[in-house]
Scaffold this motif. Structure first.
Motif, PDB file in Angstrom:
ATOM      1  N   TYR A  48     -44.509 -13.800  23.885  1.00  0.00           N
ATOM      2  CA  TYR A  48     -43.669 -12.539  23.757  1.00  0.00           C
ATOM      3  C   TYR A  48     -42.311 -12.925  23.281  1.00  0.00           C
ATOM      4  N   ASP A  49     -41.928 -14.008  23.047  1.00  0.00           N
ATOM      5  CA  ASP A  49     -40.827 -14.541  22.439  1.00  0.00           C
ATOM      6  C   ASP A  49     -40.685 -15.220  21.211  1.00  0.00           C
ATOM      7  N   ASN A  50     -42.167 -15.039  20.548  1.00  0.00           N
ATOM      8  CA  ASN A  50     -42.469 -15.601  19.332  1.00  0.00           C
ATOM      9  C   ASN A  50     -42.834 -14.609  18.181  1.00  0.00           C
ATOM     10  N   PHE A  51     -42.229 -13.530  18.495  1.00  0.00           N
ATOM     11  CA  PHE A  51     -42.484 -12.421  17.276  1.00  0.00           C
ATOM     12  C   PHE A  51     -41.385 -12.827  16.304  1.00  0.00           C
ATOM     13  N   PRO A  52     -41.821 -12.769  14.891  1.00  0.00           N
ATOM     14  CA  PRO A  52     -40.785 -12.931  13.847  1.00  0.00           C
ATOM     15  C   PRO A  52     -39.815 -12.143  13.904  1.00  0.00           C
ATOM     16  N   VAL A  53     -38.510 -12.424  13.425  1.00  0.00           N
ATOM     17  CA  VAL A  53     -37.558 -11.721  13.510  1.00  0.00           C
ATOM     18  C   VAL A  53     -36.999 -10.913  14.930  1.00  0.00           C
ATOM     19  N   LEU A  54     -38.094 -10.110  15.323  1.00  0.00           N
ATOM     20  CA  LEU A  54     -37.842  -9.302  16.614  1.00  0.00           C
ATOM     21  C   LEU A  54     -37.275 -10.104  17.736  1.00  0.00           C
ATOM     22  N   SER A  55     -37.773 -10.921  17.904  1.00  0.00           N
ATOM     23  CA  SER A  55     -37.641 -12.033  19.155  1.00  0.00           C
ATOM     24  C   SER A  55     -36.339 -12.530  18.816  1.00  0.00           C
ATOM     25  N   LEU A  58     -33.886  -9.844  19.850  1.00  0.00           N
ATOM     26  CA  LEU A  58     -33.958  -9.419  21.122  1.00  0.00           C
ATOM     27  C   LEU A  58     -33.176 -10.363  21.933  1.00  0.00           C
ATOM     28  N   LEU A  59     -33.459 -11.857  21.700  1.00  0.00           N
ATOM     29  CA  LEU A  59     -32.766 -12.840  22.376  1.00  0.00           C
ATOM     30  C   LEU A  59     -31.479 -13.268  21.819  1.00  0.00           C
ATOM     31  N   ARG A  60     -30.972 -12.223  20.943  1.00  0.00           N
ATOM     32  CA  ARG A  60     -29.647 -12.395  20.512  1.00  0.00           C
ATOM     33  C   ARG A  60     -29.334 -13.808  20.015  1.00  0.00           C
ATOM     34  N   GLY A  67     -30.171 -20.940  26.626  1.00  0.00           N
ATOM     35  CA  GLY A  67     -29.048 -20.257  25.749  1.00  0.00           C
ATOM     36  C   GLY A  67     -28.592 -21.270  24.615  1.00  0.00           C
ATOM     37  N   THR A  68     -29.148 -22.169  24.288  1.00  0.00           N
ATOM     38  CA  THR A  68     -29.000 -22.839  22.977  1.00  0.00           C
ATOM     39  C   THR A  68     -29.282 -21.834  22.033  1.00  0.00           C
ATOM     40  N   PRO A  69     -28.029 -21.911  20.939  1.00  0.00           N
ATOM     41  CA  PRO A  69     -28.427 -21.014  19.962  1.00  0.00           C
ATOM     42  C   PRO A  69     -29.425 -21.374  18.932  1.00  0.00           C
ATOM     43  N   ILE A  70     -30.308 -20.673  18.418  1.00  0.00           N
ATOM     44  CA  ILE A  70     -31.446 -20.860  17.480  1.00  0.00           C
ATOM     45  C   ILE A  70     -30.951 -20.842  16.461  1.00  0.00           C
ATOM     46  N   PRO A  71     -31.171 -21.894  15.285  1.00  0.00           N
ATOM     47  CA  PRO A  71     -30.620 -21.976  14.115  1.00  0.00           C
ATOM     48  C   PRO A  71     -30.933 -20.742  13.280  1.00  0.00           C
ATOM     49  N   PHE A  72     -29.880 -20.167  12.499  1.00  0.00           N
ATOM     50  CA  PHE A  72     -30.051 -19.001  11.709  1.00  0.00           C
ATOM     51  C   PHE A  72     -31.041 -19.143  10.468  1.00  0.00           C
TER      52      PHE A  72
END
Ligand SMILES: [Zn+2]
Length: 254
Positions: A48-55, A58-60, A67-72
């Motif tokens: 449920y955290d692996n939807f493209p773009v949407l996740s 949602l996870l900001r 809480g580590t930032p996901i690379p843009f």
């Protein structure tokens, strides 16, 4: 309309997979196993955290656990892939050329992002790309084998000239041979005219960005830009809009 929605959905799913390729291939990791996990805390990424773009939204843009930032660039790949596929669909509808161009675009996206992150253009992408482009030339009328080979020669030749010239002037390598291999692939698929267009577009945008970086970040000219990252979008533009750009250019002289 249904076909367009299907193209978007497939593009989203494919973009997710391309992220896996972009982050695992240069590290020599298995593309299929293990399932996705956070590179920082190793926590498995739940479906449920692996939807493209949407996740990502949602996870900001942060890992749910640490809480580590996901690379843009992750979300950029997820957005660019379906967008690029839609561009191809609008030009070619669901033809054989559409599917072939989706594969070509896939190689461009993977190469562009790997070059940006790692400053390499892996042979494991470019070599199969060259092989596919040459095999494909047997099935297309607009670019038969000889034209594909000519395109490949022009792509590689021009880069080798720049490569050699730069080496003579500055006594060191300005471009990697990976760029040359990438242009063999691009040339074999686009033909020599659009290959030249690709080189011109990439050089202009690359020079512009280079000057910006020197001006803003005060880095000197030694700062290396990954040229493949500019070649990739330039080749896509040449593929989709090349004919129009060339027609507009030629009409200037009539
Ligand atoms: Zn984490």
């Amino acid at each position: 309309m249904e076909a367009l929605i299907l193209v978007v959905l497939c593009g989203l799913a494919w973009g997710s997979f391309l992220n896996v390729v972009i982050y695992r291939l240069p590290a020599g990791l298995n593309l299929a196993k293990p399932p996705s996990s956070c590179p920082s805390c190793q926590a498995r990424i739940k479906p449920y955290d692996n939807f493209p773009v949407l996740s990502y939204l949602l996870l900001r843009g942060k890992c749910r656990h640490c809480g580590t930032p996901i690379p843009f660039s992750y979300v950029l790949v997820e957005v660019l892939t379906p967008a690029a596929f839609v561009g191809l669909y609008l030009h070619y509808s669901l033809s054989f050329f559409f599917f072939a161009s989706c594969l070509f675009t896939t190689a461009l996206i993977v190469l562009g992002f790997i070059d940006y992150r790692h400053k390499i253009l892996p042979d494991r992408i470019t070599f199969p790309g060259i092989a596919l482009a040459l095999v494909y030339s047997f099935f297309r009328r607009d670019l038969p084998l000889l034209q594909a080979l000519l395109g490949a020669a022009v792509g590689a030749g021009f880069l080798l000239l720049i490569y050699g010239g730069y080496y003579l002037v500055r006594k060191k390598e300005g471009l990697g041979l990976g760029d040359v291999t990438m242009m063999v692939m691009v040339g074999a698929y686009l033909g020599w005219v659009k290959t030249l267009l690709t080189l011109i577009l990439a050089s202009f945008v690359g020079a512009f960005v280079g000057i910006l970086i020197i001006a803003v970040k005060k880095k000197d000219l030694q700062y290396m830009l990954p040229f493949g990252t500019f070649l990739a979008p330039a080749a896509y533009v040449a593929l989709v809009w090349g004919d129009r750009i060339l027609a507009a250019y030629l009409s200037l002289f009539q």
